[in-house]
Design a protein around this motif. Structure first.
Motif, PDB file in Angstrom:
ATOM      1  N   ARG A   1       8.716  -5.335   6.155  1.00  0.00           N
ATOM      2  CA  ARG A   1       8.449  -6.392   5.179  1.00  0.00           C
ATOM      3  C   ARG A   1       9.653  -6.648   4.277  1.00  0.00           C
ATOM      4  N   GLN A   2      10.319  -5.571   3.837  1.00  0.00           N
ATOM      5  CA  GLN A   2      11.497  -5.721   2.981  1.00  0.00           C
ATOM      6  C   GLN A   2      12.640  -6.414   3.719  1.00  0.00           C
ATOM      7  N   LEU A   3      12.834  -6.046   4.979  1.00  0.00           N
ATOM      8  CA  LEU A   3      13.913  -6.641   5.761  1.00  0.00           C
ATOM      9  C   LEU A   3      13.611  -8.108   6.071  1.00  0.00           C
ATOM     10  N   VAL A   4      12.371  -8.421   6.414  1.00  0.00           N
ATOM     11  CA  VAL A   4      11.971  -9.816   6.639  1.00  0.00           C
ATOM     12  C   VAL A   4      12.227 -10.630   5.369  1.00  0.00           C
ATOM     13  N   SER A   5      11.868 -10.074   4.227  1.00  0.00           N
ATOM     14  CA  SER A   5      12.053 -10.757   2.944  1.00  0.00           C
ATOM     15  C   SER A   5      13.533 -11.007   2.659  1.00  0.00           C
ATOM     16  N   LEU A   6      14.356 -10.015   2.912  1.00  0.00           N
ATOM     17  CA  LEU A   6      15.802 -10.155   2.695  1.00  0.00           C
ATOM     18  C   LEU A   6      16.370 -11.260   3.582  1.00  0.00           C
ATOM     19  N   LEU A   7      15.999 -11.268   4.847  1.00  0.00           N
ATOM     20  CA  LEU A   7      16.464 -12.310   5.759  1.00  0.00           C
ATOM     21  C   LEU A   7      15.957 -13.681   5.318  1.00  0.00           C
ATOM     22  N   HIS A   8      14.727 -13.753   4.870  1.00  0.00           N
ATOM     23  CA  HIS A   8      14.156 -15.018   4.403  1.00  0.00           C
ATOM     24  C   HIS A   8      14.915 -15.530   3.180  1.00  0.00           C
ATOM     25  N   GLN A   9      15.225 -14.630   2.256  1.00  0.00           N
ATOM     26  CA  GLN A   9      15.979 -15.017   1.063  1.00  0.00           C
ATOM     27  C   GLN A   9      17.364 -15.539   1.423  1.00  0.00           C
ATOM     28  N   GLY A  10      17.923 -15.031   2.525  1.00  0.00           N
ATOM     29  CA  GLY A  10      19.225 -15.499   2.970  1.00  0.00           C
ATOM     30  C   GLY A  10      19.180 -16.853   3.649  1.00  0.00           C
ATOM     31  N   GLY A  11      17.983 -17.302   4.023  1.00  0.00           N
ATOM     32  CA  GLY A  11      17.867 -18.620   4.625  1.00  0.00           C
ATOM     33  C   GLY A  11      17.255 -18.631   6.015  1.00  0.00           C
ATOM     34  N   TYR A  12      16.898 -17.452   6.522  1.00  0.00           N
ATOM     35  CA  TYR A  12      16.195 -17.402   7.804  1.00  0.00           C
ATOM     36  C   TYR A  12      14.778 -17.900   7.549  1.00  0.00           C
ATOM     37  N   THR A  13      14.345 -18.904   8.301  1.00  0.00           N
ATOM     38  CA  THR A  13      13.015 -19.451   8.056  1.00  0.00           C
ATOM     39  C   THR A  13      12.053 -19.187   9.201  1.00  0.00           C
ATOM     40  N   ARG A  14      12.555 -19.081  10.423  1.00  0.00           N
ATOM     41  CA  ARG A  14      11.654 -18.846  11.556  1.00  0.00           C
ATOM     42  C   ARG A  14      12.027 -17.600  12.334  1.00  0.00           C
ATOM     43  N   TYR A  15      13.207 -17.162  12.190  1.00  0.00           N
ATOM     44  CA  TYR A  15      13.781 -16.155  13.065  1.00  0.00           C
ATOM     45  C   TYR A  15      13.766 -14.758  12.446  1.00  0.00           C
ATOM     46  N   GLN A  16      13.277 -14.646  11.209  1.00  0.00           N
ATOM     47  CA  GLN A  16      13.439 -13.388  10.476  1.00  0.00           C
ATOM     48  C   GLN A  16      12.679 -12.209  11.077  1.00  0.00           C
ATOM     49  N   HIS A  17      11.516 -12.449  11.705  1.00  0.00           N
ATOM     50  CA  HIS A  17      10.758 -11.334  12.297  1.00  0.00           C
ATOM     51  C   HIS A  17      11.460 -10.792  13.548  1.00  0.00           C
ATOM     52  N   VAL A  18      11.980 -11.699  14.362  1.00  0.00           N
ATOM     53  CA  VAL A  18      12.729 -11.300  15.560  1.00  0.00           C
ATOM     54  C   VAL A  18      14.004 -10.568  15.142  1.00  0.00           C
ATOM     55  N   MET A  19      14.672 -11.097  14.133  1.00  0.00           N
ATOM     56  CA  MET A  19      15.920 -10.500  13.668  1.00  0.00           C
ATOM     57  C   MET A  19      15.678  -9.122  13.056  1.00  0.00           C
ATOM     58  N   THR A  20      14.554  -8.942  12.390  1.00  0.00           N
ATOM     59  CA  THR A  20      14.218  -7.639  11.815  1.00  0.00           C
ATOM     60  C   THR A  20      14.108  -6.591  12.916  1.00  0.00           C
ATOM     61  N   LYS A  21      13.379  -6.920  13.967  1.00  0.00           N
ATOM     62  CA  LYS A  21      13.232  -5.989  15.094  1.00  0.00           C
ATOM     63  C   LYS A  21      14.592  -5.700  15.728  1.00  0.00           C
ATOM     64  N   ALA A  22      15.388  -6.748  15.911  1.00  0.00           N
ATOM     65  CA  ALA A  22      16.701  -6.586  16.540  1.00  0.00           C
ATOM     66  C   ALA A  22      17.601  -5.686  15.690  1.00  0.00           C
ATOM     67  N   LEU A  23      17.660  -5.936  14.401  1.00  0.00           N
ATOM     68  CA  LEU A  23      18.503  -5.128  13.513  1.00  0.00           C
ATOM     69  C   LEU A  23      18.068  -3.667  13.504  1.00  0.00           C
ATOM     70  N   LYS A  24      16.778  -3.446  13.368  1.00  0.00           N
ATOM     71  CA  LYS A  24      16.275  -2.064  13.332  1.00  0.00           C
ATOM     72  C   LYS A  24      16.576  -1.333  14.638  1.00  0.00           C
ATOM     73  N   THR A  25      16.365  -1.998  15.766  1.00  0.00           N
ATOM     74  CA  THR A  25      16.623  -1.376  17.069  1.00  0.00           C
ATOM     75  C   THR A  25      18.105  -1.080  17.239  1.00  0.00           C
ATOM     76  N   CYS A  26      18.944  -2.039  16.895  1.00  0.00           N
ATOM     77  CA  CYS A  26      20.393  -1.860  17.015  1.00  0.00           C
ATOM     78  C   CYS A  26      20.888  -0.717  16.124  1.00  0.00           C
ATOM     79  N   MET A  27      20.401  -0.666  14.886  1.00  0.00           N
ATOM     80  CA  MET A  27      20.848   0.384  13.959  1.00  0.00           C
ATOM     81  C   MET A  27      20.410   1.760  14.441  1.00  0.00           C
TER      82      MET A  27
END
Length: 156
Positions: free
Chosen positions: A75-101
């Motif tokens: 939820r925190q990561l989705v929120s951070l991405l949303h605040q940066g301007g991600y409007t539709r892609y933030q949930h996919v990006m959250t999973k991708a970032l967490k998996t990559c890290m």
């Protein structure tokens, strides 16, 4: 021909370099990871202005290590991405970032510098980068603009 609109030229994407963001990639893991995070965001199908704005939010909030990203809740990561301007892609990006890290931590102790040093050449570094979830040829290419000097020095 009269009356015909001229063909629209595709807009060129800006070419980003680490120095544009006050990063010295070869100075160590901190700037190297910050550059990787930025190239990871830039390598996705999102406007570069949104990627850069989001990256700056990560830095402002001290979410600039693999561990800091992993410590955030989804939820925190989705929120951070949303605040940066991600409007539709933030949930996919959250999973991708967490998996990559998680992969970066598991495979290289969270150290891109370790990955760089253990790569025989640029081709091997590119392959290693692309084994990380969500890193394709474009992201690897952007990231590696800043590692050419490292391999050039090795040859000397």
């Amino acid at each position: 021909m009269p009356g015909q609109k001229p063909k629209r030229q595709p807009r060129k994407r800006p070419v980003h370099h680490a120095t544009d963001f006050d990063l010295d990639v070869l100075s160590g893991d901190d700037d190297m990871f910050r550059w990787f995070l930025l190239t990871y965001l830039l390598g996705k199908p999102i406007q570069s202005t949104v990627a850069v704005r989001t990256w700056k939010l990560f830095l402002e909030r001290n979410v600039d290590t693999p561990w800091a990203i992993l410590e955030l809740s989804e939820r925190q990561l989705v929120s951070l991405l949303h605040q940066g301007g991600y409007t539709r892609y933030q949930h996919v990006m959250t999973k991708a970032l967490k998996t990559c890290m998680q992969q970066l931590v598991n495979m290289y102790e969270g150290s891109l510098y370790l990955m760089l040093e253990s790569s025989e050449d640029e081709a091997e570094l590119s392959k290693r980068l692309q084994k990380l979830y969500g890193v394709g040829p474009k992201t690897a290419e952007i990231f590696m603009r800043e590692t050419e000097e490292y391999f050039a020095r090795r040859v000397e």
